[in-house]
Enzyme design. Structure first.
Site, PDB file in Angstrom:
ATOM      1  N   LYS A  83     -21.850 -27.690  11.609  1.00 19.18           N
ATOM      2  CA  LYS A  83     -21.895 -26.547  10.704  1.00 19.18           C
ATOM      3  C   LYS A  83     -21.606 -25.237  11.449  1.00 19.18           C
ATOM      4  CE  LYS A  83     -26.038 -27.790   9.027  1.00 19.18           C
ATOM      5  NZ  LYS A  83     -26.248 -29.197   9.444  1.00 19.18           N
ATOM      6  N   THR A  84     -22.213 -25.074  12.617  1.00 23.41           N
ATOM      7  CA  THR A  84     -21.973 -23.864  13.412  1.00 23.41           C
ATOM      8  C   THR A  84     -20.517 -23.801  13.863  1.00 23.41           C
ATOM      9  OG1 THR A  84     -24.247 -23.986  14.193  1.00 23.41           O
ATOM     10  CG2 THR A  84     -22.773 -22.544  15.417  1.00 23.41           C
TER      11      THR A  84
ATOM     12  N   ASP B  62     -27.883 -19.531   9.662  1.00 23.87           N
ATOM     13  CA  ASP B  62     -28.303 -20.922   9.812  1.00 23.87           C
ATOM     14  C   ASP B  62     -29.684 -21.093   9.180  1.00 23.87           C
ATOM     15  OD1 ASP B  62     -28.058 -23.522  10.605  1.00 23.87           O
ATOM     16  OD2 ASP B  62     -28.212 -23.130  12.753  1.00 23.87           O
TER      17      ASP B  62
ATOM     18  N   THR C  95     -30.003 -27.784   6.406  1.00 21.22           N
ATOM     19  CA  THR C  95     -30.207 -29.235   6.449  1.00 21.22           C
ATOM     20  C   THR C  95     -30.943 -29.680   5.182  1.00 21.22           C
ATOM     21  OG1 THR C  95     -32.234 -28.799   7.675  1.00 21.22           O
ATOM     22  CG2 THR C  95     -30.306 -29.413   8.967  1.00 21.22           C
TER      23      THR C  95
ATOM     24  N   ARG D 238     -23.100 -34.039  18.098  1.00 23.35           N
ATOM     25  CA  ARG D 238     -23.997 -33.376  19.048  1.00 23.35           C
ATOM     26  C   ARG D 238     -24.716 -34.402  19.921  1.00 23.35           C
ATOM     27  NH1 ARG D 238     -28.285 -29.802  16.279  1.00 23.35           N
ATOM     28  NH2 ARG D 238     -26.544 -28.349  16.055  1.00 23.35           N
TER      29      ARG D 238
END
Ligand code: ADE
Length: 316
Positions: free
Chosen positions: A55-56, A100, A149, A209
């Protein structure tokens, strides 16, 4: 010693380098291109899905495509109305504002955000009581890219403000994971044997990640023990980290063991499980359970969580 941030080194720096999430990438790019052609600021967008799916990274690519500055913050960092007010009034025309964990904004902050998102203005209250009045400040055109999330925790009015689209990021396929790990290994000049790649894919929880994290630890292990990047090395590195061959850590195994033994396989309510594991309910629901369900180790039913035969076999 040179300061290199490995994570930013491994991050994709162009849409071509960003593997997977094809539908989301395509829809976002069409919106960005159409906005640009009209000379309009892109509309606000919401990205949701499990942690670690990019997402980032998407917000960085959006800012890069639009040519605006990226200002990043998070829901919990915006505590007071003054925090948002100063953030918004310090934006420049064309900026991308990345927030975020937007589900962790408090109600008061949400109220300030609504007019800012809808009409591009900031309503500020001056004074108290009967003499109180509001002044409106015009904000420069900007695009909010929000990430969460836990979309279910967003209020309906806030969700409705993302007129540029609400995009769900999906777990990556094994094939995409192979490509992501191969790309990262190339950047780190690691010559991985194919068995090592398979081992990392199986343990990476369909999450880039995690894959990059495991890859870096395999590199550490191989360098320290002066061994090659083989499947065996990858397995030994996982063992060192307490991660099993399917990427389950201590808490995942405790979850399965509790459900299997203490609660005789279920059905067990989430609150009961959370208390037994001394773990946050939200973490179980958003981080632990999605992957256990994906593996087919547990099922969520209307009466509670149940372990499957596969799940039981895994912890026996
Ligand atoms: N690293 C993290 N996410 C990635 C992605 N989607 N593609 C390539 N590299 C990544």
């Amino acid at each position: 010693m040179e300061h290199i941030n490995l994570d930013s080194l491994l991050r994709p720096h162009s849409w071509d380098e960003y593997i997977g999430q094809r539908d989301t990438k395509r829809a976002i790019n069409v919106h960005l291109e159409a906005s640009q052609a009209r000379g309009a600021q892109p509309e606000h967008m919401l990205l949701y899905g499990p942690p670690g799916l990019g997402k980032t990274t998407l917000s960085l690519l959006i800012a890069q495509t639009v040519g605006g500055n990226l200002k990043s913050t998070s829901g919990p960092a915006l505590e007071k109305v003054g925090d948002v007010a100063s953030l918004l009034t310090n934006l420049s025309a064309g900026d991308i504002l990345f927030v975020d964990e937007i589900h962790r904004l408090n109600k008061m902050i949400e109220e300030v955000l609504y007019p800012a998102l809808e009409r591009g203005v900031l309503d500020i209250m001056i004074g108290k009581g009967p003499s109180a009045r509001t002044v409106q400040l015009d904000l420069p055109p900007f695009t909010l890219v929000a990430a969460t999330t836990r979309i279910a925790l967003l209020s309906a009015p806030l969700r409705a403000r993302f007129s540029g689209g609400v995009y769900r990021l999906d777990p990556y396929s094994d094939d995409e994971m192979v490509q992501i790990i191969q790309r990262s290994a190339d950047i780190l000049s690691m010559d991985l044997e194919s068995g090592a790649i398979t081992t990392i894919v199986r343990a990476a929880r369909a999450t880039p990640r995690t894959a990059n994290y495991l890859l870096k630890r395999v590199r550490d292990y191989a360098e320290v023990h002066k061994v090659g990047y083989t499947a065996d090395t990858a397995k030994l590195a996982l063992e060192m980290l307490g991660v099993d061959d399917r990427g389950l850590g201590k808490i995942d195994r405790e979850y399965l063991k509790a459900l299997s033994e203490k609660f005789s396989g279920g059905p067990t309510g989430i609150k009961t499980l959370a208390a037994a594991l001394d773990e946050d309910e939200g973490t179980l629901e958003d981080v632990i359970e999605p992957y256990l369900m994906r593996l087919g180790f547990i099922e969520r039913t209307s009466r509670g969580r149940m372990i499957t035969d596969h799940g039981r076999e895994h912890v026996e």
